[in-house]
Design an enzyme around this catalytic site. Structure first.
Site, PDB file in Angstrom:
ATOM      1  N   ASP A 213      10.384 -26.063  22.133  1.00 53.17           N
ATOM      2  CA  ASP A 213       9.867 -26.289  20.770  1.00 53.17           C
ATOM      3  C   ASP A 213       8.373 -26.014  20.667  1.00 53.17           C
ATOM      4  O   ASP A 213       7.570 -26.860  20.273  1.00 53.17           O
ATOM      5  CB  ASP A 213      10.196 -27.701  20.279  1.00 53.17           C
ATOM      6  CG  ASP A 213      11.603 -27.773  19.686  1.00 53.17           C
ATOM      7  OD1 ASP A 213      11.948 -28.771  19.039  1.00 53.17           O
ATOM      8  OD2 ASP A 213      12.373 -26.791  19.871  1.00 53.17           O
ATOM      9  N   HIS A 246      14.168 -24.856  18.789  1.00 57.42           N
ATOM     10  CA  HIS A 246      13.418 -24.049  17.833  1.00 57.42           C
ATOM     11  C   HIS A 246      13.084 -22.659  18.361  1.00 57.42           C
ATOM     12  O   HIS A 246      12.518 -21.834  17.630  1.00 57.42           O
ATOM     13  CB  HIS A 246      12.146 -24.774  17.384  1.00 57.42           C
ATOM     14  CG  HIS A 246      12.400 -25.758  16.291  1.00 57.42           C
ATOM     15  ND1 HIS A 246      12.067 -25.523  14.982  1.00 57.42           N
ATOM     16  CD2 HIS A 246      12.996 -26.974  16.313  1.00 57.42           C
ATOM     17  CE1 HIS A 246      12.427 -26.565  14.242  1.00 57.42           C
ATOM     18  NE2 HIS A 246      12.995 -27.467  15.025  1.00 57.42           N
ATOM     19  N   HIS A 484      12.367 -33.243  22.062  1.00 63.17           N
ATOM     20  CA  HIS A 484      13.262 -33.080  20.908  1.00 63.17           C
ATOM     21  C   HIS A 484      13.116 -34.139  19.820  1.00 63.17           C
ATOM     22  O   HIS A 484      13.448 -33.898  18.666  1.00 63.17           O
ATOM     23  CB  HIS A 484      14.721 -33.049  21.406  1.00 63.17           C
ATOM     24  CG  HIS A 484      15.727 -32.485  20.447  1.00 63.17           C
ATOM     25  ND1 HIS A 484      15.511 -31.378  19.673  1.00 63.17           N
ATOM     26  CD2 HIS A 484      16.984 -32.881  20.161  1.00 63.17           C
ATOM     27  CE1 HIS A 484      16.581 -31.117  18.951  1.00 63.17           C
ATOM     28  NE2 HIS A 484      17.508 -32.014  19.231  1.00 63.17           N
ATOM     29  N   ASP A 661      14.235 -10.625   1.699  1.00 62.74           N
ATOM     30  CA  ASP A 661      13.025  -9.813   1.681  1.00 62.74           C
ATOM     31  C   ASP A 661      12.957  -8.957   2.935  1.00 62.74           C
ATOM     32  O   ASP A 661      12.165  -9.188   3.831  1.00 62.74           O
ATOM     33  CB  ASP A 661      11.823 -10.754   1.583  1.00 62.74           C
ATOM     34  CG  ASP A 661      10.508  -9.995   1.571  1.00 62.74           C
ATOM     35  OD1 ASP A 661       9.486 -10.606   1.955  1.00 62.74           O
ATOM     36  OD2 ASP A 661      10.518  -8.792   1.218  1.00 62.74           O
ATOM     37  N   ASP A 705       6.506  -7.826 -13.771  1.00 68.72           N
ATOM     38  CA  ASP A 705       6.621  -6.480 -13.208  1.00 68.72           C
ATOM     39  C   ASP A 705       7.956  -6.252 -12.524  1.00 68.72           C
ATOM     40  O   ASP A 705       8.134  -5.308 -11.757  1.00 68.72           O
ATOM     41  CB  ASP A 705       5.474  -6.222 -12.217  1.00 68.72           C
ATOM     42  CG  ASP A 705       5.573  -7.157 -11.019  1.00 68.72           C
ATOM     43  OD1 ASP A 705       4.808  -6.980 -10.055  1.00 68.72           O
ATOM     44  OD2 ASP A 705       6.409  -8.086 -11.055  1.00 68.72           O
ATOM     45  N   GLU A 712       4.524 -17.555  -4.444  1.00 66.90           N
ATOM     46  CA  GLU A 712       4.185 -18.094  -5.765  1.00 66.90           C
ATOM     47  C   GLU A 712       5.302 -18.941  -6.290  1.00 66.90           C
ATOM     48  O   GLU A 712       5.099 -20.012  -6.851  1.00 66.90           O
ATOM     49  CB  GLU A 712       3.966 -16.930  -6.732  1.00 66.90           C
ATOM     50  CG  GLU A 712       2.544 -16.751  -7.163  1.00 66.90           C
ATOM     51  CD  GLU A 712       2.416 -15.649  -8.200  1.00 66.90           C
ATOM     52  OE1 GLU A 712       1.510 -14.832  -8.056  1.00 66.90           O
ATOM     53  OE2 GLU A 712       3.240 -15.625  -9.144  1.00 66.90           O
TER      54      GLU A 712
END
Lengths: 732, 163
Positions: A213, A246, A484, A661, A705, A712
């Protein structure tokens, strides 16, 4: 008045108050007693607040992890049942696609990256030397950033080193060497620097074990990795890195590491992440000291078998959230048994374990049956079910929670991502291996005997003292060191001091929430602890101030959760308010809160911080919600349902957005946005009309746009303010 | 009459739930027992202001025959319920607290020197441990003047107590 002072004493007190030069002993004693009594009560109340705050953080943290796994399972399920033509599938197939990342040649491409003259950061040369590594530490301390060329080069070298390591490192304390063991760091560079400052840098005289982690949550995860890898390269026999839960690219999508890397390295971030994906899978699973002390990240289960674990091909398990394909699961039908085990709301009979419960109320469950063996691309037999139809059908058929067995029987079947290293058809044994690894990385200890699925985190198990005994005995070990779980003092023993949790990220939940610690251990194998707390200003805060700060943060997070469950809460309140007067008693408020949220929190104790005014002990709950929901967002959202769903699934949303994305631009198109919402609303079984989503999309397009900036968007919908009872000034 | 009885029961039941909540916060093993050293914290967090001596008396009442270091809920609940219903160990009013400080301020300076306060609180009454003293001092001491303006201190702490 009944407060320890008799009337006569009071009179005496007043008389003496007229400026005598000595304070008579009896009076001094009484005054002291009063002050002491008062102060001790004050401290006790603070302690209670601290513990409640802690509970809040933990419950929210673990619920989030469970959320992640649920979301992931959902994706996997969808992947198997999409038609090839479905556009939704394309959205998330990305997450399952493991690009071909086995070839060295591709990685050598870092050589073509030029380091410009203007670059003022550290230069690395290979093979790395100690001064190089120390220089890197200094550079990061001074907030410099390592050039992507060096990052990639360092990672490639680290990979080369890691892949020759065994799954379980055997180390010894011979030559009177003391070994230092660190727990979770979670991107908290200041803590790592503090440890190095107090304990010294790694060297052959000062060996270290880092217990996983390293990344996520904190903002310097990459720097921590780079430092640790550097020392690994310089002192390969004295620096040992265990894998944590992780160290997993799927988890990273949600908890911030992906975002951090892409933010810091706009051009090469994706490549860095891809390489790290591979590197994580090559991290060793555990370390054994002197054949007696076992160090691993999460824990064990009753089936943990170190011999098996030492033989697995660990790199096949790129993400613990993705079980391997196997024959078994293909045959598995609807398993109707084991109802009692995995219902997240179930109170385990007998040793009723009141752990925090999931906040997500998705009753959606996955049951695998007749999963196709072939890859999705080949599969042409499935015809046009829409996602919703399919899910409705499955839900009707299923309607059962998964048993632990099912959980690891259910897999995401995707051949799109075949790891080139794995040959041929995988066998049932893979499933056992996978379970062994997940148990190692995700499990938590519990006070009661036994071994049960870890439904709070959604992976691994809870294991009891008898399991510790047995597993230690089986392998001839004397102590298990794991991490952990965050601990207030940085470390904690359990199971008769046979299990030791070590956690090295101080101020994990919030400034002042906890100390970090590390272990020093010599040949006598007796652990010694050094505790610390990064952030100089915390030490200067008074007890009162540091509790206040942490508490405010926890309460804010809690309020967001409350707001996200508004409609269910209102329904629950109305049960106590059949005449719809809009008011309920505080006792009923507390009962309703627990019934809906199932967080196991002491609502009556928290009441004063969550609820503002009451009249005659009655709460106007509509007003209360209005006060809670003070948000700061730029759009007018008339659809309250949507808003609530959004808050509830804040992290899920962000995860999905980042997946969509694909070019990591930070922007997604309106169309993608709409599709995300459709997906999510299916997952959540909520009803959000297409129109509502379209309206939302348009209103979020702040620049008009045609695209939405993810950051944001996420910022715009955070709950801001609403701190009803903030008396204290900000402390800094 | 019946109504009264109902509401009395409701009150008691609510008190029970309050006590149970506070108890559970410290029940680390989820088996309805708490470490005896946390009982003071639990009782105080329920709004009571017992002295250390009074606390020890309560503990003696609820401990097992052979003390195990743990207090179980079964014994705690009835005793604590009585304490709350009787309003035993009531809060200390602010003005009385202020008077206590004033009494120690022999010269009526309006403030206390750290040494003075430390002397009284670590030697008189039910003395503070060094840790307790240090903690209180860090909150009470005015860093610029190096004295304790007790009036301000009391006001500041009282705000907290109303949360």
């Amino acid at each position: 008045m009944g407060c320890g002072f008799a009337k006569s004493d009071q009179a005496q007190l007043k008389q003496l108050n007229r400026g005598t030069s000595i304070v008579p002993a009896a009076t001094a004693m009484r005054a002291a007693l009063l002050i002491q009594r008062w102060y001790r009560q004050y401290v006790a109340r603070l302690e209670m607040r601290r513990r409640c705050t802690w509970n809040i953080f933990q419950s929210i943290e673990y619920a989030g992890e469970q959320d992640q796994i649920k979301l992931y399972n959902f994706f996997g399920y969808l992947m198997d049942h999409f038609t090839p033509a479905s556009s939704e599938r394309n959205l998330i197939s990305h997450i399952f696609r493991e690009h071909d990342i086995g070839r060295d040649v591709e990685w050598e491409s870092y050589k073509s990256i030029e380091v410009p003259e203007l670059y003022s950061g550290p230069h690395l040369s290979f093979p790395m030397t100690f001064s190089n590594a120390a220089e890197l530490v200094e550079a990061f301390k001074n907030k410099q950033q390592l050039h992507s060329r060096y990052v990639l080069q360092l990672l490639v070298e680290s990979w080369r080193r890691l892949r020759i390591l065994p799954n379980i490192s055997q180390i010894s304390t011979c030559h009177s060497k003391e070994i230092t063991i660190c727990g979770d760091l979670h991107g908290h560079l200041e803590d790592l620097l503090l440890v190095f400052y107090k304990n010294g840098l790694p060297s052959s005289e000062r060996p270290y074990v880092f217990n996983g982690d390293y990344v996520d949550r904190g903002k310097d995860s990459l720097e921590i990795l780079l430092i640790l890898f550097s020392f690994l390269l310089v002192y390969p026999n004295d620096v040992h890195l265990n894998r944590g839960n992780h160290e997993d690219h799927i988890v990273n999508l949600r908890y911030g590491f992906t975002k951090e890397v892409l933010g810091k390295y706009k051009l090469h971030g994706k490549k860095i992440l891809k390489l790290l994906q591979k590197i994580f899978s090559w991290l060793p699973l555990a370390t054994v000291i002197d054949h007696k002390v076992l160090v691993l990240h999460g824990g064990i289960s009753d089936t943990t078998d170190l011999h098996l674990l030492s033989r697995v091909d660990r790199h096949k398990y790129v993400s613990a959230l993705r079980p391997p394909k196997s024959k078994k699961q293909m045959r598995s039908g609807l398993i109707g048994s084991d109802l009692e085990d995995n219902d997240p709301t179930y109170e385990f009979v007998g040793s009723s374990r009141r752990r925090v419960r999931s906040l997500t109320h998705t009753t959606y469950t996955v049951t695998r049956h007749e999963a196709p063996r072939r890859s999705l691309q080949v599969q042409t037999t499935r015809v046009t079910y829409s996602v919703e139809e399919e899910l409705k059908k499955r839900r009707r058929q299923a309607g059962l929670s998964q048993s632990y067995r099912d959980l690891h029987n259910s897999t995401m079947n995707s051949d799109l991502d075949s790891d080139p290293d794995s040959g041929g058809e995988l066998l049932d044994s893979n499933e056992d291996e996978w379970k062994q690894i997940v148990d190692l990385l995700w499990s938590d200890p519990m006070p009661q005997d036994g071994c049960i699925p870890n439904d709070v985190r959604g992976g691994g198990c809870y294991w009891g003292p008898n399991v510790t005994e047995e597993v230690l005995r089986r392998h001839n070990l004397t102590l298990l060191i794991r991490s952990h779980e965050c601990k207030q003092e940085g470390y904690e023993f359990c199971h008769n001091r046979k299990v030791l949790t070590i956690f090295s990220a101080s101020n994990y939940y919030e400034v002042g929430s906890n100390r970090g610690a590390y272990i020093r251990m010599g040949p006598d194998l007796v652990p010694h602890f050094i505790q610390y707390q990064a952030n100089r200003s915390t030490r200067e805060l008074t007890l009162r101030q540091s509790v206040g700060q942490t508490e405010r943060s926890a309460l804010k997070a809690l309020r967001e959760k409350l707001f996200a469950h508004k409609s269910e809460l209102v329904s629950a309140f109305q049960v106590y308010d059949p005449e719809h007067k809009g008011r309920i008693s505080l006792g009923n408020w507390a009962s309703a809160m627990e019934a809906v949220l199932k967080l196991g929190l002491p609502w009556r104790m928290l009441r004063s911080q969550l609820v503002g005014e009451t009249v005659d002990g009655m709460l106007d709950y509509q007003l209360w919600f209005r006060e809670l929901s003070i948000t700061e967002h730029k759009t007018e959202l008339s659809n309250a349902n949507l808003l609530e769903t959004m808050y509830k699934n804040h992290s899920n949303l962000e995860t999905i957005f980042r997946i969509i994305d694909t070019d990591n631009s930070g922007l997604i198109s309106l169309e993608e946005f709409r599709q995300t919402w459709k997906l999510l609303s299916t997952h959540l079984q909520t009803d959000i009309s297409d129109k509502a989503i379209s309206d939302l999309a348009v209103s979020i397009d702040f620049n008009k746009d045609g695209s939405i900036d993810i950051n944001e968007f996420m910022e715009a919908f955070r709950l801001v303010g609403g701190d009803l009872l903030q008396h204290e000034d900000d402390v800094h | 009459m019946a109504e009264d009885k109902d509401s009395a029961e409701a009150i008691v039941s609510e008190v029970h739930r309050k006590i149970s909540e506070a108890f559970d916060v410290f029940d680390h093993e989820f088996n309805k027992t708490v470490d005896v050293r946390e009982i003071g914290t639990i009782i105080r967090s329920l709004g009571c202001f017992p002295s250390e001596g009074e606390l020890h008396d309560i503990i003696a009442e609820i401990e097992e025959e052979e003390p195990t270091g743990y207090i179980c809920f079964e014994k705690f609940l009835p005793t604590m319920t009585t304490v709350l219903m009787e309003r035993r160990f009531r809060p200390i009013p602010e003005d009385l607290l202020l008077q206590a400080f004033e009494v120690l301020d022999q010269q009526k300076k309006g403030h206390l020197e750290p040494e003075e306060l430390t002397k009284y609180l670590t030697q008189e009454g039910e003395p503070f441990t060094p840790e307790e003293m240090e903690e209180m001092m860090s909150a009470a001491l005015d860093p610029d003047r190096n004295v304790i303006f007790y009036k301000d201190f009391v006001s500041m702490m009282s705000v907290d107590n109303h949360r």
